[in-house]
Design an enzyme around this catalytic site. Sequence first.
Site, short mmCIF file in Angstrom:
data_model
loop_
_atom_site.label_atom_id
_atom_site.label_comp_id
_atom_site.label_asym_id
_atom_site.label_seq_id
_atom_site.Cartn_x
_atom_site.Cartn_y
_atom_site.Cartn_z
N HIS A 74 -35.96 -9.76 19.62
CA HIS A 74 -36.45 -9.01 18.33
C HIS A 74 -35.56 -8.19 17.69
CE1 HIS A 74 -39.18 -7.52 15.17
NE2 HIS A 74 -39.62 -8.72 15.32
N ASP A 90 -43.93 -15.23 18.24
CA ASP A 90 -43.83 -16.75 18.12
C ASP A 90 -43.81 -17.35 19.68
OD1 ASP A 90 -43.68 -16.63 15.35
OD2 ASP A 90 -41.39 -15.99 15.69
N SER A 110 -38.88 -11.78 5.56
CA SER A 110 -39.72 -12.57 4.76
C SER A 110 -40.43 -11.33 3.69
CB SER A 110 -41.02 -13.24 5.23
OG SER A 110 -41.52 -12.63 6.25
N ARG A 121 -48.33 -8.63 19.51
CA ARG A 121 -48.84 -9.83 18.84
C ARG A 121 -48.88 -10.80 19.81
NH1 ARG A 121 -45.03 -10.16 13.72
NH2 ARG A 121 -43.54 -10.12 15.43
N HIS A 127 -36.46 -16.59 12.33
CA HIS A 127 -37.71 -15.71 11.67
C HIS A 127 -38.89 -16.60 11.73
CE1 HIS A 127 -40.00 -12.93 9.78
NE2 HIS A 127 -39.74 -13.12 8.32
N1 CMX Z 1 -31.99 -16.12 23.37
C1 CMX Z 1 -30.38 -16.11 23.55
N2 CMX Z 1 -29.83 -14.94 22.98
C2 CMX Z 1 -30.24 -14.09 22.40
C3 CMX Z 1 -31.70 -14.38 22.03
C4 CMX Z 1 -32.31 -15.04 22.67
N3 CMX Z 1 -33.69 -15.27 22.53
N4 CMX Z 1 -32.01 -12.92 21.31
C5 CMX Z 1 -30.90 -12.37 21.24
N5 CMX Z 1 -29.70 -13.23 21.83
C6 CMX Z 1 -28.52 -12.93 21.51
C7 CMX Z 1 -27.89 -12.83 20.00
O1 CMX Z 1 -27.93 -14.19 19.55
C8 CMX Z 1 -26.95 -12.19 20.21
O2 CMX Z 1 -25.91 -12.95 20.59
P1 CMX Z 1 -24.17 -12.86 20.00
O3 CMX Z 1 -23.69 -11.40 20.08
O4 CMX Z 1 -23.44 -13.68 21.01
O5 CMX Z 1 -24.47 -13.48 18.42
C9 CMX Z 1 -27.02 -11.14 20.95
O6 CMX Z 1 -28.19 -11.35 22.04
C10 CMX Z 1 -27.61 -9.77 20.49
O7 CMX Z 1 -28.58 -9.96 19.71
P2 CMX Z 1 -29.73 -8.84 19.57
O8 CMX Z 1 -29.04 -7.50 19.05
O9 CMX Z 1 -30.55 -8.80 20.89
O10 CMX Z 1 -30.78 -9.50 18.48
P3 CMX Z 1 -30.84 -9.61 16.93
O11 CMX Z 1 -31.43 -8.46 16.37
O12 CMX Z 1 -29.14 -9.87 16.37
O13 CMX Z 1 -31.46 -10.88 16.66
C11 CMX Z 1 -33.37 -12.52 16.96
C12 CMX Z 1 -33.06 -10.92 16.77
C13 CMX Z 1 -34.95 -12.16 16.77
C14 CMX Z 1 -33.07 -12.97 15.50
C15 CMX Z 1 -32.90 -13.00 18.17
O14 CMX Z 1 -33.39 -12.11 19.01
C16 CMX Z 1 -32.97 -14.26 18.26
O15 CMX Z 1 -32.42 -15.17 17.82
N6 CMX Z 1 -34.25 -14.74 18.96
C17 CMX Z 1 -34.66 -16.21 18.94
C18 CMX Z 1 -35.47 -16.75 17.52
C19 CMX Z 1 -36.65 -15.77 17.54
O16 CMX Z 1 -37.51 -16.07 18.49
N7 CMX Z 1 -36.92 -15.59 16.24
C20 CMX Z 1 -38.37 -15.07 15.98
C21 CMX Z 1 -38.49 -13.61 15.72
C22 CMX Z 1 -39.81 -13.01 15.22
C23 CMX Z 1 -39.96 -13.57 13.80
O17 CMX Z 1 -39.41 -13.12 13.01
O18 CMX Z 1 -40.96 -14.20 13.55
#
Ligand code: CMX
Length: 451
Positions: free
Chosen positions: A330, A385, A253, A339, A283
């Site tokens: 994250h 979140d 954002s 947070r 996000h």
């Molecule tokens: N549940 C399951 N799998 C997850 C996960 C979770 N909460 N978090 C990461 N992973 C997976 C990723 O999908 C990725 O899998 P693939 O290689 O199969 O694609 C792998 O672990 C590696 O990801 P990462 O490097 O640890 O995480 P990223 O930096 O790529 O992504 C985020 C970060 C937040 C998008 C991810 O952790 C996620 O999808 N979390 C759940 C959604 C969420 O809570 N988002 C809110 C974030 C805070 C905000 O911005 O408000």
Amino acid sequence: MDLNEHVHSEYSDPLKQKFESQAKEVAKTLKAVLKENASMKMDEVTLKQVFGGMRGVKSMVWETSQLDPVDGIRFRGYSIPELKEKLPKAEGDKEPLPEGLFWLMLVGEIPTEEQVSWLSKQWKHRSNVPEHTFKVLDSFPAETHPMTQLSAAIISMQTGSQFSRRYAEGMNKSEYWDPTYEDAMNLIARLPRVAAYIYRRTYHNGDHIAPDLSLDWAANFAHMLGVSDKPDFKSLMRLYLTIHADHEGGNASAHATHLVGSTLSDAYFALAGGMSALAGPLHGLANQEVIKWIFKMVDALGTTNPTKEQIADYVNSTLASGQVIPGYGHAVLRRPDPRFVAQKAFAEEYIKDDDIVNIVWKIFEVVPPILDSLGKVKNPWPNVDAHSGALLVHFGMKEYSFYTVLFGVSRAMGVLASLVWSRALGMPLERPKSVTSAWVLEHISSQKATV
Ligand code: CMX
């Protein structure tokens, strides 16, 4: 001239004056530093980063906050516990006033009570939402997602952008920051009214609640939402709107707001861009996904008091169906999000024996080892979140599709304070280089050939 403009042109603005003198100094220093060190390397970019969402690439300047993977967010050097201690508070409350954080982000100083009270009054003076914005909102079907309504409402207010008007009149570059500041202040002042209007029209038959201008920005928002008369709900809003405000510049954002703003689109366009990014489930939308997922779990298990084993089974079934566990993981953090910790502390102090809060705490014990065991998740810990929905449900706000709007109202403060800085520092159009995958393959072969 609109009414708002008339009202605040009569006030001297200590925040704007402070910002101007600081920004001039910083701009002068940076100009000299940049001239002398222009070719200094700041970072190296790997192939993994190019294909991996540019994680960790140092490529932008963001004055209002900085994120450490372990310590979490610091706003102008202050951690969340420090903000809770040092920022001015409403009488009888322990939570910080978000107005204080905005002041801090903009000029880097913890404001006094008087300064915060001045800012609170400023935002009241500027809080008049144009009539056509309500008409735009009323034209949407009631089931329209609240984030769609928020973005549309923000864009509709662009008609009053001082930046766009002055640009069309031929404003000098050196003045860009000034109407950007005015647009930012007006937008932030109006957002609680806009957001509350969206909430009441979407879930309460358009039974709107008039603002109470005796209240501070967050408390008035809580009042207009009409969710709970408990003073603790106002405290929660003050905390909530403070901790969601900023998370350095690379998050989606913030980065989207920065990118759109770099074209000299005004603050309304830039914020609407940022809100569109916040509306994604990876996000800001994750806050609604968390509570939706918990409600589904409660339904599937048939209990509001599941055991840790039952939760673990549910987590495993979510993962097995190819979905993420919302609220966990994250892109930068590598510890429980401060947070999340702040919201947990709030629940410990203000809320006793709440089913959904208890589930959130059990999930906190169950999920990290499971995510760790997958061997690929870089951060198995909860993010911001994971907790917010449970607090809102406790006070009676169960309409989770509204949650991201609350995040957005807060996030506006950080990204708009940063936009004012970008204009004051003369930040140029953002335009990184892209390459095709064929170019990448060729580049790899040519690099290997030269080794
Ligand atoms: N549940 C399951 N799998 C997850 C996960 C979770 N909460 N978090 C990461 N992973 C997976 C990723 O999908 C990725 O899998 P693939 O290689 O199969 O694609 C792998 O672990 C590696 O990801 P990462 O490097 O640890 O995480 P990223 O930096 O790529 O992504 C985020 C970060 C937040 C998008 C991810 O952790 C996620 O999808 N979390 C759940 C959604 C969420 O809570 N988002 C809110 C974030 C805070 C905000 O911005 O408000």
